[in-house]
Design a protein around this motif. Structure first.
Motif, PDB file in Angstrom:
ATOM      1  N   ALA A  97       0.819  -1.215   0.000  1.00  0.00           N
ATOM      2  CA  ALA A  97       0.000   0.000   0.000  1.00  0.00           C
ATOM      3  C   ALA A  97       0.849   1.259   0.000  1.00  0.00           C
ATOM      4  O   ALA A  97       0.414   2.317  -0.457  1.00  0.00           O
ATOM      5  CB  ALA A  97      -0.932   0.009   1.208  1.00  0.00           C
ATOM      6  N   GLY A  98       2.081   1.154   0.497  1.00  0.00           N
ATOM      7  CA  GLY A  98       2.967   2.309   0.518  1.00  0.00           C
ATOM      8  C   GLY A  98       3.347   2.809  -0.857  1.00  0.00           C
ATOM      9  O   GLY A  98       3.898   3.914  -0.991  1.00  0.00           O
ATOM     10  N   ARG A  99       3.046   2.039  -1.898  1.00  0.00           N
ATOM     11  CA  ARG A  99       3.381   2.441  -3.260  1.00  0.00           C
ATOM     12  C   ARG A  99       2.206   3.102  -3.984  1.00  0.00           C
ATOM     13  O   ARG A  99       2.339   3.491  -5.145  1.00  0.00           O
ATOM     14  CB  ARG A  99       3.836   1.210  -4.056  1.00  0.00           C
ATOM     15  N   LEU A 100       1.070   3.195  -3.315  1.00  0.00           N
ATOM     16  CA  LEU A 100      -0.107   3.793  -3.948  1.00  0.00           C
ATOM     17  C   LEU A 100       0.042   5.305  -4.062  1.00  0.00           C
ATOM     18  O   LEU A 100       0.892   5.908  -3.405  1.00  0.00           O
ATOM     19  CB  LEU A 100      -1.357   3.463  -3.115  1.00  0.00           C
ATOM     20  N   ASP A 154      -0.820   9.298  -3.390  1.00  0.00           N
ATOM     21  CA  ASP A 154      -0.852   9.919  -2.069  1.00  0.00           C
ATOM     22  C   ASP A 154      -2.156   9.702  -1.315  1.00  0.00           C
ATOM     23  O   ASP A 154      -2.160   9.204  -0.191  1.00  0.00           O
ATOM     24  CB  ASP A 154      -0.585  11.421  -2.199  1.00  0.00           C
ATOM     25  N   ARG A 211      -2.940   6.105  -0.674  1.00  0.00           N
ATOM     26  CA  ARG A 211      -1.911   5.539   0.199  1.00  0.00           C
ATOM     27  C   ARG A 211      -2.207   5.843   1.660  1.00  0.00           C
ATOM     28  O   ARG A 211      -2.130   4.957   2.517  1.00  0.00           O
ATOM     29  CB  ARG A 211      -0.544   6.094  -0.188  1.00  0.00           C
ATOM     30  N   LEU A 257      -2.907   2.874   4.256  1.00  0.00           N
ATOM     31  CA  LEU A 257      -1.989   2.664   5.374  1.00  0.00           C
ATOM     32  C   LEU A 257      -2.701   2.870   6.710  1.00  0.00           C
ATOM     33  O   LEU A 257      -2.458   2.131   7.674  1.00  0.00           O
ATOM     34  CB  LEU A 257      -0.803   3.614   5.258  1.00  0.00           C
TER      35      LEU A 257
END
Length: 304
Positions: free
Chosen positions: A160-163, A165, A168, A172
């Protein structure tokens, strides 16, 4: 119930103390590095800031309150239904909002005072209608399932950290809430505290992994996106899922004939907390910056 509410008071007050310490450290650093919300590069983590803030008594007091709050939460989870404790912990945002008003210079609008009242009313309904905790110990399959879910939260959170802003922060925050929810359920699945009991119980490892995942994901959400959005996702994740598990698998029940009152109280407490989600954010401002207009849409451009 007293322990659950005292835990919320500890967590909410700790957030304000830590916000004051972080803001004072930022203001005293004198550096303008990283200014602006659209800065390039980096994750927003300043290791030097962390070292400086750990020398401040307010921050250390906040950590001590966090520890006390966690112990009170454990006591509450051993004696109350999970849905009641989860709703009480969502009230942390109401505590933060009220304490932050005089300490951090924020201003609660009429609608936000109404949200605080809604949270308090919802908790009052829960206190009147919730029964004792369920007496089901949980099956071995449930213990293993909670452990697998904790690992999955950590793995999915990393993706999910790559979604983008906005998505994300929401993902998160929701992941962090699910991690905290794993902790709530795992506490109920630990029926012995001897070394052998703890080491052979999958719920012990689920508690550790779920707690670590929640901390890491929430920290990442706060650093890399809208804290308001992340906080709202966290509240949903840490209340709804554990409440369902407690009722469906652990035998949590309401007092006879008061189920509608319990449902209404839970819904009001969570809805009020979501309305106060912006107070999960620590307001930070430069000393020479003009004061921002208060309101629910106020967002922070720069965070420690």
């Amino acid at each position: 119930m007293i322990c659950a509410l005292a835990s919320a008071v500890c967590f909410g007050t700790a957030s304000v103390f830590q916000a004051v310490a972080a803001r004072g450290t930022t203001a005293g650093s004198g550096s303008g590095s990283g200014s602006g919300s659209g800065g390039s590069g980096g994750s927003g983590v300043d290791a030097r800031l962390l070292l400086r803030v750990l020398t401040q008594w307010r921050y250390l007091l906040g950590l001590a309150l966090d520890g006390l709050g966690f112990l009170l939460e454990l006591v509450a989870l051993r004696t109350l239904p999970i849905y009641t404790v989860g709703a009480a912990l969502a009230a942390t945002l109401a505590v933060t909002a009220v304490v932050a008003a005089p300490v951090l210079g924020t201003r609660l609008q009429r609608a936000e005072w109404l949200a605080v009242a809604v949270v308090c009313g919802g908790l009052a309904l829960l206190a009147l209608s919730s029964g004792t905790e369920g007496h089901r110990a949980g099956t071995p399959a449930l213990r293993i399932g909670v452990l697998v879910f904790a690992v999955a939260v950590l793995a999915v959170g990393a993706l999910a950290g790559r979604l983008p802003d906005r998505a994300r922060a929401a993902a998160l925050g929701l992941g962090a809430g699910l991690g905290f929810g794993v902790v709530e359920v795992a506490v109920r699945l630990i029926d012995g505290f001897g070394p052998a009991d703890l080491l052979t119980n999958p719920a012990t490892y689920a508690l550790l992994i779920g707690g670590a995942a929640a901390f890491l994901l929430l920290t990442s959400a706060f650093q890399r996106g809208s804290v308001t959005t992340a906080t709202a996702g966290m509240v949903i994740g840490e209340t709804l899922g554990p409440a369902v598990v407690g009722v469906a698998w652990l035998g949590d029940r309401t007092r006879e004939g008061l189920t509608p009152l319990t449902v209404a109280g839970f819904a009001l407490a969570v809805a009020g907390a979501l309305a106060l989600a912006r107070f999960g954010e620590a307001p930070v401002a430069h000393p020479d910056a003009p004061a921002a207009e208060p309101g629910p849409a106020a967002e922070v451009a720069e965070r420690p």
